[in-house]
Scaffold this motif. Structure first.
Motif, PDB file in Angstrom:
ATOM      1  N   ASP A  57      43.532  -6.270   5.802  1.00 10.46           N
ATOM      2  CA  ASP A  57      42.313  -6.449   5.011  1.00 10.46           C
ATOM      3  C   ASP A  57      41.463  -7.602   5.513  1.00 10.46           C
TER       4      ASP A  57
ATOM      5  N   SER B 197      55.313   8.412   1.875  1.00  8.22           N
ATOM      6  CA  SER B 197      56.126   7.219   2.104  1.00  8.22           C
ATOM      7  C   SER B 197      56.564   7.148   3.563  1.00  8.22           C
TER       8      SER B 197
ATOM      9  N   HIS C  12      48.694   1.289   6.013  1.00  8.73           N
ATOM     10  CA  HIS C  12      47.758   2.297   5.513  1.00  8.73           C
ATOM     11  C   HIS C  12      48.300   2.975   4.252  1.00  8.73           C
ATOM     12  N   TRP C  13      49.604   3.212   4.197  1.00 11.08           N
ATOM     13  CA  TRP C  13      50.186   3.781   2.985  1.00 11.08           C
ATOM     14  C   TRP C  13      50.051   2.814   1.819  1.00 11.08           C
ATOM     15  N   ARG C  14      50.282   1.537   2.084  1.00 10.68           N
ATOM     16  CA  ARG C  14      50.212   0.530   1.026  1.00 10.68           C
ATOM     17  C   ARG C  14      48.822   0.454   0.414  1.00 10.68           C
ATOM     18  N   ARG C  15      47.793   0.699   1.209  1.00 11.53           N
ATOM     19  CA  ARG C  15      46.433   0.669   0.662  1.00 11.53           C
ATOM     20  C   ARG C  15      46.250   1.666  -0.473  1.00 11.53           C
ATOM     21  N   GLY C  16      47.022   2.715  -0.466  1.00  8.17           N
ATOM     22  CA  GLY C  16      46.930   3.717  -1.524  1.00  8.17           C
ATOM     23  C   GLY C  16      47.927   3.508  -2.645  1.00  8.17           C
ATOM     24  N   GLN C  17      48.588   2.338  -2.658  1.00  6.47           N
ATOM     25  CA  GLN C  17      49.588   2.027  -3.680  1.00  6.47           C
ATOM     26  C   GLN C  17      49.142   0.801  -4.473  1.00  6.47           C
ATOM     27  N   PRO C  18      48.279   0.970  -5.452  1.00  6.41           N
ATOM     28  CA  PRO C  18      47.773  -0.190  -6.197  1.00  6.41           C
ATOM     29  C   PRO C  18      48.871  -1.010  -6.862  1.00  6.41           C
TER      30      PRO C  18
ATOM     31  N   ARG D 218      49.903  -3.844  -4.731  1.00  2.00           N
ATOM     32  CA  ARG D 218      48.897  -4.884  -4.529  1.00  2.00           C
ATOM     33  C   ARG D 218      48.769  -5.802  -5.742  1.00  2.00           C
TER      34      ARG D 218
END
Length: 540
Positions: free
Chosen positions: A46, A512, A453-459, A462
């Motif tokens: 980011d 995942s 990139h997967w983590r970006r879709g896991q609010p 975050r």
């Protein structure tokens, strides 16, 4: 909210001397970073945090600033910085710069003026004190780099304070003019468009005005430095983390809020969580505080849980926010530091990156961590770090984590430079060069990209709350939750398979990047260094 982009952000730390050299002098520079920023953007970070690039005599490689508003010629020019900032923004990356406010170089114009006499307008801009009647230093304070924190100056016939090198005199934050001047230096970069600052050693910004001695450490104290450093023998009650610093941080925050800039503070203390909580309290001071808790050699599941719970509990009381790291430019790389077997294992490297990116808080990824780079061996005759030179051979210094990034395995110096690199490129890094890993779907780099990139879709990963669940060693088990939504994470920290009895059935979320785990009802089987993320089936 857009202004809260930093919550849960993945921040990629760039050590500019070792990232990419554009002009063949063997030292990385700002144009080199600009040329290679695509790598960071493709990774999925980011933001980038760039370690100091300001004008400096480089006694501590840029952490001794002689001019806050100039780029050191070895790194380029202000125009080069502007080009880097523009390129980062074009790639969707925010840019954080390192700012060292607690001290300057002894070559800074402020110090030159201050040491000239006891009566000049900047005489009290640094911490000066008379000797004791026997000529010894004013008190027992010690330098992080070893020995007394006081240096005799024959011009003023006084001692000056240096918490780090003698060439890094501490500024006197009790002087209002100093505080005003430093805020002006920060404003200069805000107006240039930076997205934030990483404030180095920000709890060193005030000292006890009475110069009281520090007490001995005692059996229970936990130091932020190595046990063979005498600095660890004191409780640092009076030379840092002073209450007056809170008011300065509030002024700093008001300035930054006017530009939408973020403050990430480095807070090193023997009992850091409550200090970090105060420094990030309810949006009044820093936005987030950088934790040292996972930068030690201890990495058992029990220890990791204790460290994370201690910080999370402290921050919860003040609505504060932390930033985790498992490597940086000051400690051995995690691929070696937490390697108890001595052999390379990509599975283990994946686990530590996954853990870093799963904890509540933001995450700082040190350059090369995405490649699984181990600590480099640097021979004594090539050492650059004054810390290592002072404590050799028991401590080899920080050069082993600062060697150049390997870009192209087949080129001289791994494509980092056309000249002689300031530190040697490690032979052990060549098989891990970016060009070698980029085309290998099983590589650490491929996994790092997929994970980010997967983590970006896991609010939940975050910003969700964290709660640990009991599990036997060597398993670490926690849940991230926000309301009715939950995501559980299990880490097998050993090189042997492990089995865990779950409390409820779990299902792996879509996309995942983790494989190898087996679910049989409420029984989870993990391979060596296995990682599993699962959503409770009854928490849709």
């Amino acid at each position: 909210m857009v202004n809260d982009w930093w919550r849960g952000a993945a921040i990629y730390q760039i050590y500019p001397r070792s990232f990419m050299d554009s002009n063949g002098d063997g030292i990385g520079d700002l144009p080199g970073i600009t040329a290679r920023l695509d790598h960071v953007a493709e990774l999925g970070a980011d933001a980038i945090w760039i370690s100091p690039f300001f004008r400096s005599p480089m006694k501590d490689f840029g952490y001794d600033v002689s001019d806050y508003r100039s780029v050191d010629p070895m790194f380029g020019t202000l125009d080069d910085f502007d080009a880097l900032l523009a390129r980062a923004h074009a790639l969707g990356l925010r840019l954080i710069i390192d700012q060292v406010l607690s001290h300057t170089s002894d070559q800074h114009a402020w110090f030159t003026a201050s040491r000239a006499s006891r009566t000049n307008p900047q005489a009290d801009w640094y911490v000066w004190a008379d000797p004791k009647p026997d000529g010894t230093p004013p008190n027992n304070w010690l330098s992080v780099f070893g020995g007394t924190a006081w240096q005799w100056d024959s011009r003023r016939r006084q001692y000056y304070l240096h918490s780090f090198l003698a060439e890094q005199p501490d500024l006197n934050f009790h002087c209002p003019a100093v505080r005003d001047a430093l805020l002006d230096e920060v404003r200069f970069w805000c107006e240039r468009g930076v997205d934030g600052f990483r404030f180095d050693a920000c709890n060193h910004q005030f000292h006890d005005a009475q110069l009281r001695d520090n007490p001995p450490a005692g059996g229970g104290a936990v130091s932020t430095v190595r046990a063979d450093n005498p600095y660890a023998m004191q409780q640092h009650l009076h030379d840092k983390s002073q209450p007056e610093n809170l008011l300065f941080l509030e002024r700093l925050r008001r300035l930054l809020d006017g530009y939408g800039a973020v403050a990430l503070g480095e807070v090193g203390d023997e009992n850091a969580p409550p200090v970090m909580a105060r420094y990030t309290e309810r949006g009044k001071r820093l936005h987030l505080a950088y934790s040292f808790s996972l930068l030690t050699s201890e990495h058992s599941a029990r220890h990791l849980r204790e460290q994370v719970e201690a910080l999370d509990s402290a921050l919860a009381a003040t609505d504060g926010w932390g930033c985790w790291a498992v490597s940086n430019h000051d400690v051995p790389r995690v691929a070696s530091r937490w390697n108890t077997s001595g052999s390379a294992d990509t599975r283990r490297d994946r686990l530590w990156l996954a853990l870093l990116l799963s904890l509540r808080g933001s995450a700082s990824i040190y350059q090369g961590e995405e490649l699984g780079l181990p600590e480099a061996e640097v021979p004594f005759e090539r050492l650059q770090d004054p810390y290592g030179l002072a404590f050799w051979p028991e401590f080899k210094g920080r050069d082993g984590c600062r060697t150049p990034i390997p870009w192209l395995a087949g080129q001289a110096h791994a494509g980092f430079t056309d000249g002689q690199p300031w530190l040697p490129v490690s032979e052990t890094h060549l098989p891990l060069a970016i060009d070698r890993q980029a085309g290998d779907p099983q590589s650490m780099l491929a996994f790092s990209r997929a994970l980010l990139h997967w983590r970006r879709g896991q609010p939940l990963l975050r910003t969700g709350a964290i709660r640990f669940l009991d599990a036997p060693e060597p398993l670490l088990w926690f849940e991230r939750r926000d309301g009715d939504r939950a995501l559980q994470a299990v880490f097998n920290l050993s090189d042997e398979p492990a089995v865990l009895a779950l409390h409820q059935p779990l299902a792996a979320p879509a996309g995942s990047p983790f494989d190898g785990a087996r679910l049989d009802g409420r029984t989870l089987s993990l391979p060596p260094f296995g990682v599993f993320f699962g959503e409770p089936r009854d928490a849709a």
